[in-house]
Scaffold this motif. Structure first.
Motif, PDB file in Angstrom:
ATOM      1  N   ASP A 102      66.990 112.863  38.528  1.00 39.03           N
ATOM      2  CA  ASP A 102      68.054 112.744  37.540  1.00 39.03           C
ATOM      3  C   ASP A 102      68.964 113.949  37.782  1.00 39.03           C
ATOM      4  N   VAL A 103      70.198 113.685  38.202  1.00 43.71           N
ATOM      5  CA  VAL A 103      71.063 114.759  38.692  1.00 43.71           C
ATOM      6  C   VAL A 103      72.428 114.685  38.002  1.00 43.71           C
ATOM      7  N   VAL A 104      72.977 115.846  37.636  1.00 47.56           N
ATOM      8  CA  VAL A 104      74.326 115.906  37.058  1.00 47.56           C
ATOM      9  C   VAL A 104      75.299 116.437  38.104  1.00 47.56           C
ATOM     10  N   TRP A 105      76.421 115.765  38.276  1.00 44.38           N
ATOM     11  CA  TRP A 105      77.528 116.322  39.066  1.00 44.38           C
ATOM     12  C   TRP A 105      78.696 116.532  38.120  1.00 44.38           C
ATOM     13  N   MET A 106      79.013 117.789  37.841  1.00 47.11           N
ATOM     14  CA  MET A 106      80.220 118.053  37.068  1.00 47.11           C
ATOM     15  C   MET A 106      81.346 118.271  38.040  1.00 47.11           C
ATOM     16  N   LEU A 107      82.304 117.362  38.011  1.00 47.49           N
ATOM     17  CA  LEU A 107      83.428 117.408  38.930  1.00 47.49           C
ATOM     18  C   LEU A 107      84.563 118.168  38.276  1.00 47.49           C
ATOM     19  N   SER A 108      85.199 119.028  39.058  1.00 47.76           N
ATOM     20  CA  SER A 108      86.390 119.673  38.512  1.00 47.76           C
ATOM     21  C   SER A 108      87.285 120.128  39.652  1.00 47.76           C
ATOM     22  N   ASP A 109      88.434 120.636  39.293  1.00 50.14           N
ATOM     23  CA  ASP A 109      89.280 121.219  40.330  1.00 50.14           C
ATOM     24  C   ASP A 109      89.947 122.477  39.802  1.00 50.14           C
ATOM     25  N   TRP A 110      90.461 123.249  40.718  1.00 46.86           N
ATOM     26  CA  TRP A 110      91.009 124.575  40.431  1.00 46.86           C
ATOM     27  C   TRP A 110      92.315 124.717  41.163  1.00 46.86           C
ATOM     28  N   ARG A 111      93.218 125.494  40.597  1.00 44.24           N
ATOM     29  CA  ARG A 111      94.429 125.849  41.335  1.00 44.24           C
ATOM     30  C   ARG A 111      94.265 127.292  41.781  1.00 44.24           C
ATOM     31  N   LEU A 112      93.975 127.461  43.072  1.00 43.41           N
ATOM     32  CA  LEU A 112      93.672 128.787  43.620  1.00 43.41           C
ATOM     33  C   LEU A 112      94.763 129.230  44.583  1.00 43.41           C
ATOM     34  N   LEU A 138      72.527 109.403  38.847  1.00 42.35           N
ATOM     35  CA  LEU A 138      73.563 110.394  39.062  1.00 42.35           C
ATOM     36  C   LEU A 138      74.500 110.345  37.862  1.00 42.35           C
ATOM     37  N   ARG A 139      74.571 111.471  37.166  1.00 42.04           N
ATOM     38  CA  ARG A 139      75.415 111.549  35.974  1.00 42.04           C
ATOM     39  C   ARG A 139      76.699 112.252  36.376  1.00 42.04           C
ATOM     40  N   LEU A 140      77.778 111.493  36.451  1.00 44.74           N
ATOM     41  CA  LEU A 140      79.067 112.038  36.870  1.00 44.74           C
ATOM     42  C   LEU A 140      79.874 112.405  35.630  1.00 44.74           C
ATOM     43  N   VAL A 141      80.398 113.621  35.634  1.00 45.56           N
ATOM     44  CA  VAL A 141      81.229 114.088  34.518  1.00 45.56           C
ATOM     45  C   VAL A 141      82.527 114.614  35.097  1.00 45.56           C
ATOM     46  N   ASN A 142      83.657 114.130  34.601  1.00 46.72           N
ATOM     47  CA  ASN A 142      84.940 114.681  35.046  1.00 46.72           C
ATOM     48  C   ASN A 142      85.398 115.756  34.067  1.00 46.72           C
TER      49      ASN A 142
END
Ligand code: C2O
Ligand code: CU
Length: 459
Positions: free
Chosen positions: A156-166, A212-216
């Motif tokens: 049981d796996v969490v993927w927290m997806l995100s993005d950054w302005r670098l 797979l637990r996907l979180v945006n």
């Protein structure tokens, strides 16, 4: 701490944090600045804002029916609150500043949240004050509520997806809340991370079944994930069970704040790698990571019958008696932008409207656009009268999506956030069963902060 443990500890800090989360029960979360390697060791670690020192914040994990009790301590130099996205909390625990609680003061303020977790599923937490900047600097974490009897899976796996302005030195670009982002698609970053770091690979074993637990958790980016060579099945959306189905066009689409639980059967060949691609924006498609198979032989529960998740205790709306309303979202570039200034951040310009009016960020004392009777069923048509995508989120409730552009939906899925395509509409139905003042807003945080927000009152 002995010296070996200290060395091991500092080595662990130098590499990207591992993809799993620790399982011990968390009672306090503390907000402070931290350094985290987002892009790998070729660059200096990035200064971020973090819950308990890491992005994402700690995984909060409970069993359905348990009470969450968390004390929040704010060591940052700005006020904050915590919102438990998608959880049906009592109004006083909803984390909306001014409306449901005073802000948690900068430099040492505290607030205790406590509520029962009635629904199982995949949720998350984030600030609800100055959100474009606070979430954009890294304040978000997963909240997982396990079913009384979770389905049998190997992992049981969490993927927290995100993005950054670098920038080129891997520092966060501090142009939060600029009008260009606000009036277009929001702050879309240039660096996509999974659980707080760029990932090359995600290791799998042939034959295993992964939940797979996907979180945006991104401010504005929409993801459209394709698992090449695999056949993922969607089993829950925004935490709530849905009839297991293949994602439409083979792509799991998640607007900001949305979640999907998928069952991923590792049907690939041992020793091979398979791409997980994100091609939501066709001209900006990229590889998110590779599913990297170990050489081990097949073992696990892949290919066994699909488990059925038990429904959460949601009240089904009575459509025959439902009262109808219509809420229209307007404005944005190439649309009818409102005049006037907001009250936050030195008064930025408003770009968006709900039923013709912009609501400035942090002005939650506005007149409600809807006054709903406690216990009554509602059917609300949400109309996107703009050229942009908007993930529309309602606090304190979960609704069924009944139709999109006039066509009945196949699964009548329960959601807390519905993604409206440009110039589209959706009908949602729910029972107004949670008393209080609740926000209805776009979860592109720059849209929310520049007018696309409204208050709904249930009494
Ligand atoms: Cu995830 Cu009003 O928020
Ligand atoms: Cu929006």
């Amino acid at each position: 701490m002995d010296r070996r443990a200290f060395l091991a500890g500092s080595a662990a800090l130098a590499v990207a944090p591992r993809i799993g989360f620790s399982q011990k029960r968390i009672e306090t979360i503390r907000l402070a600045t931290a350094r985290q390697s987002l892009v790998g060791t070729a660059h200096r670690a990035t200064e971020v804002w973090a819950y308990n020192g890491t992005v994402p914040g700690p995984e909060l994990r409970f069993k359905q029916g348990e009470r969450l009790r968390i004390e929040v301590e704010n060591a940052l130099g700005v006020d904050t609150t915590v919102h438990w996205h998608g959880v049906r909390v009592p109004n006083a625990m909803d984390g909306v500043p001014q409306l449901t609680q005073p802000p948690i003061k900068a430099n040492g303020g505290r607030f205790s949240y406590e509520f029962e977790l009635r629904d199982a599923g995949t949720y998350w937490y984030h600030p609800h004050l100055g959100s474009p900047e606070q979430v954009g600097r890294g304040l978000y974490g997963p909240l997982i509520v396990d079913e009384a009897v979770p389905p049998a899976v190997d992992r049981d796996v969490v993927w927290m997806l995100s993005d950054w302005r670098l920038d080129r030195e891997a520092r966060i670009v501090e142009d939060f809340g600029n009008f260009m982002d606000a009036s277009h698609a929001g702050r879309i970053g240039n660096t996509v991370t999974v659980n707080g770091a760029i990932r090359e690979n995600f290791d799998v074993r042939a034959g295993e079944r992964i939940r797979l637990r996907l979180v945006n958790a991104a401010n504005a980016r929409i993801f459209g994930l394709e698992f090449r060579g695999h056949d993922p099945m969607v089993i829950a959306l925004d935490g709530h069970p849905v009839e297991p189905h293949r994602p439409e066009n083979g792509r799991v689409v998640l607007g900001p704040s949305m979640r999907a639980d998928i069952l991923l059967d590792a049907t690939g060949e041992p020793g091979r790698s398979y791409t997980v691609a994100d091609d939501f924006y066709p001209r900006r498609a990229y590889r998110l990571l590779e599913l990297r198979y170990s050489r081990e032989n097949r073992s696990g529960s892949a290919g066994t019958p699909m488990p059925k998740l038990a429904a959460n205790p949601l009240s089904d709306p009575d459509l025959a008696k439902a009262q109808r309303h219509r809420v229209e979202f307007g404005g944005g570039m190439m649309g009818n932008m409102p005049g006037g200034m907001g009250m936050m951040g030195g008064g930025h310009r408003m770009a968006w409207t709900v039923n013709g009016k912009p609501m400035p960020d942090n002005a939650h004392t506005h007149e409600p656009i809807l006054k709903l009777d406690l216990g009554r069923s509602y059917l609300i048509e949400l109309v996107n009268d703009t050229q942009w995508h908007h993930p529309i989120h309602l606090h304190g409730h979960v609704f069924r999506v009944m139709s999109r552009d006039g066509k009945p939906t196949q699964h009548r899925e329960w959601l807390d956030t519905v993604l409206l395509d440009p110039r589209s509409r959706a009908e949602i139905a729910f029972v107004a069963d949670n008393p209080g003042g609740w926000m209805l807003h776009c979860h592109v945080l720059e849209h929310q902060a520049s007018g696309m927000m409204a208050l709904v009152r249930v009494a």
